[in-house]
Enzyme design. Structure first.
Site, short mmCIF file in Angstrom:
data_model
loop_
_atom_site.label_atom_id
_atom_site.label_comp_id
_atom_site.label_asym_id
_atom_site.label_seq_id
_atom_site.Cartn_x
_atom_site.Cartn_y
_atom_site.Cartn_z
N ARG A 74 28.20 48.70 -5.68
CA ARG A 74 28.89 48.95 -4.40
C ARG A 74 30.37 48.65 -4.61
O ARG A 74 30.75 47.53 -4.95
CB ARG A 74 28.33 48.06 -3.31
CG ARG A 74 26.91 48.44 -2.90
CD ARG A 74 26.55 47.74 -1.59
NE ARG A 74 25.15 47.94 -1.23
CZ ARG A 74 24.67 49.00 -0.60
NH1 ARG A 74 25.48 50.00 -0.28
NH2 ARG A 74 23.39 49.09 -0.30
N GLU A 75 31.21 49.64 -4.43
CA GLU A 75 32.66 49.49 -4.59
C GLU A 75 33.27 49.95 -3.26
O GLU A 75 33.52 51.14 -3.05
CB GLU A 75 33.11 50.41 -5.75
CG GLU A 75 34.43 50.10 -6.38
CD GLU A 75 34.44 48.80 -7.17
OE1 GLU A 75 35.51 48.19 -7.23
OE2 GLU A 75 33.39 48.40 -7.69
N THR A 114 30.40 55.95 -0.38
CA THR A 114 30.67 56.73 -1.59
C THR A 114 31.34 58.05 -1.23
O THR A 114 32.28 58.50 -1.90
CB THR A 114 29.32 57.03 -2.30
OG1 THR A 114 28.73 55.78 -2.64
CG2 THR A 114 29.51 57.88 -3.53
N ASP A 136 18.66 55.98 4.22
CA ASP A 136 18.96 55.85 5.66
C ASP A 136 19.06 57.19 6.40
O ASP A 136 19.04 57.21 7.63
CB ASP A 136 20.25 55.05 5.85
CG ASP A 136 20.12 53.62 5.39
OD1 ASP A 136 18.99 53.09 5.42
OD2 ASP A 136 21.13 53.02 5.00
N GLY A 179 17.75 49.50 7.29
CA GLY A 179 18.65 50.26 8.16
C GLY A 179 19.40 49.31 9.08
O GLY A 179 18.87 48.92 10.12
O1 F6P Z 1 21.48 52.05 1.13
C1 F6P Z 1 21.32 51.66 2.45
C2 F6P Z 1 20.51 50.43 2.53
O2 F6P Z 1 19.31 50.70 1.93
C3 F6P Z 1 20.30 49.88 3.93
O3 F6P Z 1 19.27 50.46 4.65
C4 F6P Z 1 20.08 48.43 3.65
O4 F6P Z 1 20.38 47.66 4.76
C5 F6P Z 1 21.03 48.18 2.54
O5 F6P Z 1 21.10 49.37 1.82
C6 F6P Z 1 20.68 47.05 1.62
O6 F6P Z 1 21.65 46.96 0.63
P1 F6P Z 1 21.68 45.94 -0.58
O7 F6P Z 1 20.82 46.53 -1.66
O8 F6P Z 1 23.10 45.89 -1.00
O9 F6P Z 1 21.11 44.66 -0.08
#
Ligand code: F6P
Length: 359
Positions: A74-75, A114, A136, A179
């Site tokens: 995540r960037e 992204t 999502d 979500g």
């Molecule tokens: O990609 C979206 C998502 O799956 C959301 O539904 C969820 O809240 C989030 O990513 C979780 O992200 P991470 O893997 O950074 O905890």
């Protein structure tokens, strides 16, 4: 010679590999010479020059493979203009790496954040194609994102398993579905799993209505209740607060409970003294191999991306509109969210058959 770059960014999901396979096979079968560069770990690979030339072999046997062969990270978009490690200018570095490799196009697979960076790179003059990934299903401009149905399958399985034990023990169960901002996965898996109550971020709940729905079932002799609650389910008294106060109230819940579902469980137990259990399938929803629908969807999107690249049509997301692949200008959709309309057909139809949304 055609040179393309590929990167996967943001939270992973099923069918990322299938989508890249679709792009590369679509090109390899139709151009004489092709070079494919894979950037590792999302935009990081493009910023810091971490890439490798990929061959046809890299894309063989990955249709069914979950995760991403390129890795992801995540960037955040809002930090793209701030200096990276050792003070590097991230946008300049991304452009330099693109030009250094003399890429004809960069194919970016990712969700909303992204997509915003993909659009920024388009504005900076790079040839970009975006493919909409996320469990999502909240990307504006496409009816469907890949990963969604695979995640719904997993969440539905979780609800199905809870159903039998809930019924044996005559308990209230909350299954928390991914979500934070949107409720599409919860809405679909909730309906598919036969949930009695569905709580979405878009439809703030009234805890008394939730309790009322449970009591109604108890009076009917049902004995157990299944609640499908999104991670971002929100009580109506908090939803109506201003942005700052809402953030504070949610942070307080975060300090006291593991997640919103645990607060809902405590609030129900306090009101009717009933036993409430919480199950969180969590990241299992993003894992495993893609369902057949997502394999077909990504093969179509990837193949269509290949066509656009060969026709030198850049600056688009390849989406699905009314069942057909459509090129959607990135500038028209980046930064917008596709949320569940509380008056949409799915919600109205679910309400008609007695599913409560706690509103
Ligand atoms: O990609 C979206 C998502 O799956 C959301 O539904 C969820 O809240 C989030 O990513 C979780 O992200 P991470 O893997 O950074 O905890």
């Amino acid at each position: 010679m055609l040179r393309i770059g590929l990167l996967t960014s943001g939270g992973d999901c099923q069918a990322l590999n299938a989508a890249m396979r679709g792009v590369v096979k679509g090109l390899a079968n139709n151009v004489d010479e092709l070079e494919v560069y894979g950037f590792f770990n999302g935009y990081k690979g493009l910023i810091y020059g971490d890439y490798r030339m990929l061959t046809a072999r890299d894309f063989s046997g990955i249709l069914t493979q979950g995760g991403t062969i390129l890795g992801t990270s995540r960037e955040p978009f809002k930090e793209m203009r701030s200096p990276g490690v050792n003070g590097v200018n991230k946008v300049d570095e991304m452009k330099q790496n693109y030009y250094k490799l003399r890429l004809d196009c960069l194919v970016i697979l990712g969700g909303n954040g992204t997509q915003k960076t993909a659009n920024l790179l388009r504005e900076e003059g790079l040839n970009i194609i975006h493919l909409p990934k996320t469990i999502d299903n909240d990307i504006f401009g496409t009816d469907m994102t890949f990963g969604f149905y695979s995640a719904v399958n997993i969440a539905t399985d979780a609800i199905d398993c809870i159903h039998t034990t809930a019924s044996s023990h005559r308990r209230v169960f909350i299954v928390e579905i991914m979500g934070h901002k949107v409720g599409w996965p919860t809405l679909y898996s909730g309906i598919a799993g036969g949930a009695d109550i569905i709580l979405l971020p878009e439809i703030p709940y009234d805890i008394d209505k939730v309790v009322g729905a449970i009591e109604k079932r108890n009076k009917r002799g049902s004995g157990f209740t299944i609640i499908a609650a999104a991670e971002g389910a929100i009580p109506k008294e908090i939803a109506k607060l201003g942005k700052k106060e809402r953030k504070k109230a949610l942070a307080e819940i975060g300090e006291k409970y593991q997640s919103i579902s645990y607060k809902i469980a405590a609030d129900i137990a306090e009101r009717i003294g009933t036993e409430v259990r919480v199950t969180v399938p969590g990241h299992t929803q993003r894992g495993g191999s893609p369902c057949p629908y997502d394999r077909v969807l990504t093969t179509r999107l990837g193949s269509e991306a290949a066509r656009l690249i060969m026709e030198k049509k850049f600056g688009y997301m390849v989406g699905i509109v009314d069942g057909k692949c459509k090129k959607v200008p990135l500038g028209d959709v980046a930064g917008q969210l596709k949320i569940v309309d509380p008056k949409c057909q799915e919600v109205e139809q679910a309400k008609r058959i007695g599913i409560s949304f706690g509103d």
